[in-house]
Design a protein around this motif. Structure first.
Motif, PDB file in Angstrom:
ATOM      1  N   ARG A 176      28.742  -8.946 -16.104  1.00  0.00           N
ATOM      2  CA  ARG A 176      29.112  -8.911 -17.519  1.00  0.00           C
ATOM      3  C   ARG A 176      30.622  -8.887 -17.740  1.00  0.00           C
ATOM      4  NH1 ARG A 176      24.468  -9.792 -17.095  1.00  0.00           N
ATOM      5  NH2 ARG A 176      22.809  -9.238 -18.568  1.00  0.00           N
ATOM      6  N   ALA A 177      31.384  -8.423 -16.739  1.00  0.00           N
ATOM      7  CA  ALA A 177      32.842  -8.392 -16.902  1.00  0.00           C
ATOM      8  C   ALA A 177      33.510  -9.604 -16.273  1.00  0.00           C
ATOM      9  CB  ALA A 177      33.424  -7.109 -16.295  1.00  0.00           C
ATOM     10  N   GLY A 178      32.735 -10.499 -15.684  1.00  0.00           N
ATOM     11  CA  GLY A 178      33.304 -11.743 -15.161  1.00  0.00           C
ATOM     12  C   GLY A 178      33.658 -11.691 -13.703  1.00  0.00           C
ATOM     13  N   THR A 179      34.169 -10.567 -13.243  1.00  0.00           N
ATOM     14  CA  THR A 179      34.447 -10.349 -11.819  1.00  0.00           C
ATOM     15  C   THR A 179      34.131  -8.906 -11.499  1.00  0.00           C
ATOM     16  OG1 THR A 179      36.746  -9.850 -12.359  1.00  0.00           O
ATOM     17  CG2 THR A 179      36.271 -12.088 -11.593  1.00  0.00           C
ATOM     18  N   GLY A 180      33.909  -8.633 -10.247  1.00  0.00           N
ATOM     19  CA  GLY A 180      33.597  -7.277  -9.824  1.00  0.00           C
ATOM     20  C   GLY A 180      33.230  -7.282  -8.371  1.00  0.00           C
ATOM     21  N   ARG A 181      32.722  -6.155  -7.906  1.00  0.00           N
ATOM     22  CA  ARG A 181      32.546  -5.984  -6.470  1.00  0.00           C
ATOM     23  C   ARG A 181      31.439  -6.855  -5.871  1.00  0.00           C
ATOM     24  NH1 ARG A 181      33.314   0.480  -6.862  1.00  0.00           N
ATOM     25  NH2 ARG A 181      32.897  -0.049  -9.036  1.00  0.00           N
ATOM     26  N   VAL A 182      30.407  -7.176  -6.631  1.00  0.00           N
ATOM     27  CA  VAL A 182      29.355  -8.026  -6.070  1.00  0.00           C
ATOM     28  C   VAL A 182      29.885  -9.425  -5.773  1.00  0.00           C
ATOM     29  CG1 VAL A 182      27.102  -9.084  -6.530  1.00  0.00           C
ATOM     30  CG2 VAL A 182      27.502  -6.697  -7.128  1.00  0.00           C
ATOM     31  N   ASP A 183      30.892  -9.889  -6.511  1.00  0.00           N
ATOM     32  CA  ASP A 183      31.521 -11.178  -6.240  1.00  0.00           C
ATOM     33  C   ASP A 183      32.711 -11.068  -5.304  1.00  0.00           C
ATOM     34  OD1 ASP A 183      29.761 -12.604  -7.759  1.00  0.00           O
ATOM     35  OD2 ASP A 183      31.034 -12.721  -9.534  1.00  0.00           O
ATOM     36  N   SER A 184      33.104  -9.851  -4.957  1.00  0.00           N
ATOM     37  CA  SER A 184      34.320  -9.646  -4.179  1.00  0.00           C
ATOM     38  C   SER A 184      34.153 -10.127  -2.746  1.00  0.00           C
ATOM     39  CB  SER A 184      34.686  -8.158  -4.181  1.00  0.00           C
ATOM     40  OG  SER A 184      35.652  -7.875  -3.194  1.00  0.00           O
ATOM     41  N   PRO A 185      35.031 -10.986  -2.257  1.00  0.00           N
ATOM     42  CA  PRO A 185      34.995 -11.354  -0.834  1.00  0.00           C
ATOM     43  C   PRO A 185      35.177 -10.157   0.089  1.00  0.00           C
ATOM     44  CG  PRO A 185      36.352 -12.891  -2.068  1.00  0.00           C
ATOM     45  CD  PRO A 185      36.047 -11.750  -2.994  1.00  0.00           C
ATOM     46  N   LEU A 186      35.850  -9.115  -0.397  1.00  0.00           N
ATOM     47  CA  LEU A 186      36.022  -7.913   0.416  1.00  0.00           C
ATOM     48  C   LEU A 186      34.680  -7.209   0.611  1.00  0.00           C
ATOM     49  CD1 LEU A 186      38.486  -6.350   1.679  1.00  0.00           C
ATOM     50  CD2 LEU A 186      38.270  -4.797  -0.257  1.00  0.00           C
ATOM     51  N   PHE A 187      33.920  -7.033  -0.467  1.00  0.00           N
ATOM     52  CA  PHE A 187      32.604  -6.409  -0.359  1.00  0.00           C
ATOM     53  C   PHE A 187      31.642  -7.297   0.434  1.00  0.00           C
ATOM     54  CE2 PHE A 187      30.752  -2.834  -3.105  1.00  0.00           C
ATOM     55  CZ  PHE A 187      31.685  -1.934  -2.626  1.00  0.00           C
ATOM     56  N   SER A 188      31.711  -8.598   0.205  1.00  0.00           N
ATOM     57  CA  SER A 188      30.869  -9.516   0.977  1.00  0.00           C
ATOM     58  C   SER A 188      31.192  -9.415   2.459  1.00  0.00           C
ATOM     59  CB  SER A 188      31.072 -10.949   0.491  1.00  0.00           C
ATOM     60  OG  SER A 188      30.669 -11.087  -0.854  1.00  0.00           O
ATOM     61  N   MET A 189      32.463  -9.222   2.781  1.00  0.00           N
ATOM     62  CA  MET A 189      32.892  -9.055   4.175  1.00  0.00           C
ATOM     63  C   MET A 189      32.268  -7.802   4.779  1.00  0.00           C
ATOM     64  SD  MET A 189      36.804  -8.387   5.468  1.00  0.00           S
ATOM     65  CE  MET A 189      36.857  -6.780   4.655  1.00  0.00           C
ATOM     66  N   TRP A 190      32.251  -6.707   4.031  1.00  0.00           N
ATOM     67  CA  TRP A 190      31.660  -5.473   4.535  1.00  0.00           C
ATOM     68  C   TRP A 190      30.187  -5.678   4.875  1.00  0.00           C
ATOM     69  CZ3 TRP A 190      33.515  -0.431   1.686  1.00  0.00           C
ATOM     70  CH2 TRP A 190      34.902  -0.330   1.787  1.00  0.00           C
ATOM     71  N   LEU A 191      29.444  -6.301   3.965  1.00  0.00           N
ATOM     72  CA  LEU A 191      28.011  -6.490   4.196  1.00  0.00           C
ATOM     73  C   LEU A 191      27.770  -7.501   5.311  1.00  0.00           C
ATOM     74  CD1 LEU A 191      25.266  -5.561   3.020  1.00  0.00           C
ATOM     75  CD2 LEU A 191      25.281  -7.657   1.658  1.00  0.00           C
ATOM     76  N   ARG A 192      28.527  -8.590   5.325  1.00  0.00           N
ATOM     77  CA  ARG A 192      28.361  -9.624   6.353  1.00  0.00           C
ATOM     78  C   ARG A 192      28.631  -9.059   7.747  1.00  0.00           C
ATOM     79  NH1 ARG A 192      31.795 -12.708   4.371  1.00  0.00           N
ATOM     80  NH2 ARG A 192      33.623 -12.242   5.642  1.00  0.00           N
ATOM     81  N   THR A 193      29.683  -8.283   7.880  1.00  0.00           N
ATOM     82  CA  THR A 193      30.039  -7.748   9.189  1.00  0.00           C
ATOM     83  C   THR A 193      28.997  -6.751   9.678  1.00  0.00           C
ATOM     84  OG1 THR A 193      32.375  -8.026   8.594  1.00  0.00           O
ATOM     85  CG2 THR A 193      31.882  -6.630  10.487  1.00  0.00           C
ATOM     86  N   ALA A 194      28.493  -5.917   8.776  1.00  0.00           N
ATOM     87  CA  ALA A 194      27.434  -4.981   9.164  1.00  0.00           C
ATOM     88  C   ALA A 194      26.209  -5.735   9.658  1.00  0.00           C
ATOM     89  CB  ALA A 194      27.073  -4.078   7.989  1.00  0.00           C
ATOM     90  N   ALA A 195      25.880  -6.845   9.011  1.00  0.00           N
ATOM     91  CA  ALA A 195      24.722  -7.638   9.435  1.00  0.00           C
ATOM     92  C   ALA A 195      24.954  -8.255  10.809  1.00  0.00           C
ATOM     93  CB  ALA A 195      24.425  -8.717   8.399  1.00  0.00           C
ATOM     94  N   LEU A 196      26.147  -8.795  11.031  1.00  0.00           N
ATOM     95  CA  LEU A 196      26.426  -9.470  12.297  1.00  0.00           C
ATOM     96  C   LEU A 196      26.522  -8.490  13.459  1.00  0.00           C
ATOM     97  CD1 LEU A 196      29.042 -12.118  11.099  1.00  0.00           C
ATOM     98  CD2 LEU A 196      26.628 -12.477  11.651  1.00  0.00           C
ATOM     99  N   GLU A 197      26.938  -7.266  13.199  1.00  0.00           N
ATOM    100  CA  GLU A 197      27.070  -6.282  14.269  1.00  0.00           C
ATOM    101  C   GLU A 197      25.881  -5.321  14.314  1.00  0.00           C
ATOM    102  OE1 GLU A 197      30.917  -4.420  14.463  1.00  0.00           O
ATOM    103  OE2 GLU A 197      31.958  -6.241  13.827  1.00  0.00           O
ATOM    104  N   ASP A 198      24.794  -5.707  13.634  1.00  0.00           N
ATOM    105  CA  ASP A 198      23.549  -4.935  13.643  1.00  0.00           C
ATOM    106  C   ASP A 198      23.784  -3.502  13.183  1.00  0.00           C
ATOM    107  OD1 ASP A 198      20.812  -4.701  13.949  1.00  0.00           O
ATOM    108  OD2 ASP A 198      20.926  -4.064  16.037  1.00  0.00           O
TER     109      ASP A 198
END
Length: 976
Positions: A176-198
């Motif tokens: 609703r605000a146009g940008t935020g943490r769900v769109d953040s490449p930083l937050f995506s990096m946190w989730l992606r790295t956790a997935a790749l490193e189990d």
């Protein structure tokens, strides 16, 4: 049943607070406060933040127009919003206990923080916090009627895991605000790295407060992406319907049942799908990056946590220094030889924040750290550390300065600073830091101009030292780019103009500008030709790379590289070729057309009395063998929490409901000064059974007591040091409510009258604390905490006797240098009383009192105190006591274990070996009988009800000597 209802209120209050401050916080008496009234909000602010408050008023009314229909809820009353700028922190919090209340801090988020991905940070903050208000306030069932009678105390939606409450707020801040943490490449990096490193969290892990990285941020990370997954799978109506269904429930915790009623799937099934999707996306990104060619990296650090902000230290043997805050170690500035991989610690970095810079000779480190200013504010300032002498000198005071850069000739220091919701870029002579020149400032534009609102980050000096290059976000541009300002004439040049998030500029030895950007969705290192503005990608990593520093020989680039345990310093070989062309940057969401509320923003002086009516009514009742009691407590406070009060009253009876007695009391606190003021008054009737002896027996009677007290406290915080001075004057008068009638006989034993009359006391207290605890600590690991108090009773003060009481306490902690996270703890306690006339005060020491575990857990009544384990309770009494405890504390297992959505989470299992010793005595310590007990404890730290921290302690103690006993105990106690 009543106490169970009160427990639900307790849990709801703890949840709804969301890091709420004390009700009597310190304040600056020079500030004047005002209020803006809008259709759905009261905006409170001081005389320095009016422009920010006006923007906040628009943002919150926007939020209501957008979010109230989405969540299908409108609060009955206006929400109070406090806009404050007294702390250098980008954050906010909401609560619904008593009234709907939001506080927002006026500092734009740092560019590299998890909050740093925005095109309008204030809108993102307002939307996030107002989602909390709408969510928790949604109570369409019985609770709303309970709250109308007793005040806003019972909120079923407050008794939910943080991944849900923070998750839906993070989701809506983004959509609703146009940008935020769900769109953040930083937050995506946190989730992606956790997935790749189990290392992806289970639903049970996310339901608690895990020890593992990212700990407290996990609720936002997993909750935000989980909410987004649910919204795509079942529509946003799932969130609305869940809020309404759960908000109707009187008995909380039925999360999965509620989810299945709405969607046919419980949260367990939904989480499994969410995890599978997260892993698939991570593997796809990994495959794409590998196909393009991954940049090989070598780790310099491996401690987890935050190893960030590498910078070049010039010299004959140049170093790359950085800030290191490992998960289980004290923050330090550390370094590694340029080209090397073996780090070394340089100095402690207590209170340090963000990037630092060295003078050209490599002798002086310029850095920023938080500090107390005028006893009220917590601001960042610049300091200079001389590595040769070990001395530190202060460069600024109360300037809110951070992120320094030093000119090539060592004469100038540039930095950024906060200014009431916007920022400035400043340069000043290093040898005359009081002189300053503002180069770029949001204050150069009127608040009505979007260009007024800016966030400036990471300045560096350009080639030759004639320009400064920096990362710049402006509301009128709504993106973060790299810019250059000329020191001679202030001319500006835009170096980049993309939708990417471009930050961390660094000037390499080849004259090219290196920086980090999220072009293509992953943060990588890029280079820019400052003459042609041609740019190219230098690194290609799977996770994310930040803060590049090129070694003087140009062979290596040091970066802050993200891993599943946090940020580490890594080295990568400089490719010296332009092998990766930068991808095209696009905004993740199209621009949103926001409503334009029509507001008449007329400021009015803040009137605390307008909002001082009672907010909550808490009844209490009980029936015991010795009698019955019925009472109630009223509480209220103004929105700025300058004034707060508690009014209590009740009636008690003796056995058989006879001899009724009344109890009335009040507590008032004022926090509008650099010190806190407390007034207390109480009138009560107490049954006394063993104070009056007549007719050769104890004669029960009702004692009437009048108490008045004035207290002042003067807290002070300097970095990690906390100092507080308190003084209290207490007036107490006791008498018979009605003197019992007795008929003495000649053969009676000698009568004894109770102590009645005036018992006034003047007391002083001084406390000091400097303790350190880290992300994976099991207790405080370093430092000391100590306090001392003196109480004086004298006829000149209104006391009928002459007495002096002294008490002290000291706790000291030291880590085991050989074993990580193991701690030695020493605790000392003592007190004595001396009286020239009248009775002596008595102290009792001994072992642990029995505890009903189930009752203690249900009603949250932990055992506190300082027993000598291995002895009977109260085994010794005397006019003074001395107590010492030596403990060796150690971790056993980081459990991080929850069970689906159940309100139970096991955090840590730890143990201690202890020796307790002490005595209570009259006369001299040398003549006292000292008690000593030894033993061991296991402690499980758990979280109940999603928010209540508990520690279950199983121990064995053996008292030495004739009075010692063997004690095997299980109790709910205070955590260490």
């Amino acid at each position: 049943m009543l106490r169970l209802w009160m427990l639900a209120i307790l849990i709801g209050a703890s949840v709804a607070t969301f890091a709420s401050p004390s009700a009597h916080a310190l304040d600056d008496p020079e500030r004047d406060y005002f209020t803006l009234t809008t259709p759905h909000f009261y905006i409170h602010y001081d005389d320095q933040t009016e422009a920010l408050a006006r923007r906040a008023a628009v943002a919150f009314e926007e939020a209501h127009l957008i979010l109230a229909p989405t969540l299908d809820w409108t609060p009955r009353h206006r929400t109070h919003v406090v806009v404050t700028d007294r702390i250098d922190s980008a954050n906010g919090f909401a609560r619904a206990f008593g009234r709907n209340f939001i506080t927002i801090y006026g500092m734009p988020p740092e560019a590299d923080s998890v909050l740093g991905y925005f095109d309008d940070w204030l809108r993102v903050l307002a939307y996030h916090e107002y989602v909390h208000t709408l969510h928790i306030d949604t109570n369409p069932g019985l609770s709303q009627w309970v709250n109308r009678i007793f005040g806003k105390q019972f909120h079923p939606n407050a008794i939910l895991p943080r991944w849900y409450t923070e998750g839906i707020a993070t989701y809506f801040e983004t959509t609703r605000a146009g940008t935020g943490r769900v769109d953040s490449p930083l937050f995506s990096m946190w989730l992606r790295t956790a997935a790749l490193e189990d290392e992806l969290f289970t639903l049970g892990q996310s339901t608690g407060l895990p020890v593992a990285w990212p700990s407290g941020s996990a609720a936002y990370l997993y909750g935000g992406f989980f909410a987004e997954y649910i919204a795509r799978r079942h529509g946003e109506s799932f969130i609305r319907d869940f809020n309404h269904l759960y908000g109707k429930r009187v008995i909380p915790y039925a999360l999965n049942r509620s989810a299945r009623e709405i969607s046919g799937e419980g949260f367990d099934e939904l989480w499994a799908g969410f995890m599978a999707e997260a892993q698939a996306k991570a593997w796809a990104r990994q495959a794409l990056t590998r196909a393009q060619g991954v940049s090989p990296t070598d780790l310099v650090t491996r401690g987890g946590g935050r190893h960030q902000y590498p910078t070049l230290r010039p010299g004959d043997r140049p170093e790359i220094t950085y800030y290191a805050a490992a998960e289980s170690a004290h923050p330090v500035f550390a370094g590694v030889r340029a080209g090397g991989l073996k780090p070394r610690s340089l100095r402690e970095a207590e209170g340090a924040a963000g990037p630092s810079a060295w003078t050209p000779d490599g002798h002086t480190l310029i850095y920023s750290r938080s500090d107390s200013f005028e006893g009220v504010y917590t601001f960042q300032d610049l300091f200079a550390y001389d590595a040769r002498s070990g001395q530190t000198r202060r460069l600024t005071r109360g300037d809110r300065a951070r992120e320094p850069a030093v000119s090539p000739d060592g004469t100038l220091v540039a930095h950024v600073r906060n200014r009431r919701g916007t920022m400035e870029l400043v340069v000043r002579p290093l040898d005359a830091p009081s002189q300053e020149r503002v180069l770029v400032s949001g204050l150069q534009h009127p608040p009505e101009d979007d260009a007024h609102w800016q966030q400036i980050s990471r300045p560096i000096f350009g080639p030759g030292g004639n320009t400064i290059i920096f990362s710049w976000w402006r509301l009128d541009l709504r993106q973060r780019d790299l810019w250059e300002v000329n020191l001679s004439d202030g001319a500006l040049r835009q170096l980049t103009d993309t939708a990417a998030h471009e930050l961390d500029p660094h000037l390499g030895p080849d004259g090219h500008l290196y920086y980090a950007a999220d072009t293509g969705g992953v943060f990588n290192i890029f280079a820019l030709d400052l003459e042609t503005l041609e740019r190219w990608q230098v690194s290609n990593v799977i996770t994310g790379a930040f803060s590049p520093v090129v070694t003087p020989d140009g062979d290596f680039i040091y970066v802050s590289l993200y891993t599943a345990r946090g940020f580490e310093i890594a080295r990568l070989a400089h490719p010296h070729t332009r092998q990766h062309e930068p991808a095209q940057s696009v905004r993740p969401r199209p621009p949103i057309a926001y409503p334009e509320p029509e507001l008449d923003l007329q400021p009015r002086p803040y009137r605390a009395a307008r909002w001082m009516a009672p907010l909550t009514l808490l009844p209490d009742a009980g029936v015991l063998r010795a009698g019955a009691g019925l009472g109630a407590t009223l509480e209220g406070y103004d929105p700025l929490e300058l004034h707060s009060y508690t009014l209590s009253g009740g009636v008690t009876t003796a056995e058989g409901f006879e001899d009724p007695g009344a109890n009335l009391g009040f507590v008032y606190r004022y926090g509008g000064l650099p010190f806190n003021l407390t007034l207390l008054g109480r009138f009560s009737d107490y049954p006394r059974a063993r104070s009056l002896i007549a007719e050769s027996r104890y004669v029960p009677f009702l004692e009437r007591q009048y108490i008045g007290q004035l207290g002042l406290s003067f807290p002070l915080r300097i970095l990690s040091e906390r100092v507080s001075f308190t003084t209290n004057y207490r007036a107490e008068y006791t008498t018979f409510k009605e003197r019992p009638r007795v008929t003495p006989e000649p053969g009676d034993i000698r009568p004894r009258e109770p102590l009645l009359g005036w018992f006034n006391e003047l007391s002083f207290g001084l406390s000091y604390s400097r303790l350190f605890r880290y992300a994976r600590s099991i207790s405080a690991e370093r430092g000391i905490s100590m306090s001392a108090s003196v109480g004086v009773q004298h006829p000149a003060l209104g006391h009928q006797y002459n007495a002096l009481t002294f008490g002290y306490a000291l706790s000291a902690f030291h880590p085991n240098p050989l074993i990580d996270r193991h701690v030695f703890a020493l605790q000392l306690r003592g007190a004595l009383t001396r009286s020239a006339s009248g009775p002596q005060r008595q102290y009792a020491i001994g072992g642990l009192s029995p505890q009903e575990i189930l009752s203690a857990v249900v009603f949250q009544e932990p055992r506190v105190g300082y027993p000598i384990r291995g002895f009977a309770p109260g085994v010794q009494r005397g006019q003074q006591y001395q107590l010492a405890k030596l403990e060796y504390r150690f971790p056993i297992l980081d459990l991080d274990r929850g069970f689906s959505t159940l309100p139970l989470f096991f955090r840590q299992l730890k143990g201690q070996l202890f020796v307790d010793t002490g005595t209570a005595y009259n006369g001299y310590l040398a003549d006292a009988d000292v008690l000593t007990g030894i033993g061991a404890e296991l402690q499980v730290d758990a979280i109940l009800g999603y928010y209540l921290s508990n520690s279950l302690r199983l121990g064995y103690a053996r008292g030495l000597g004739p009075e010692g006993i063997t004690d095997l105990y299980l109790l709910l106690g205070a955590a260490f």
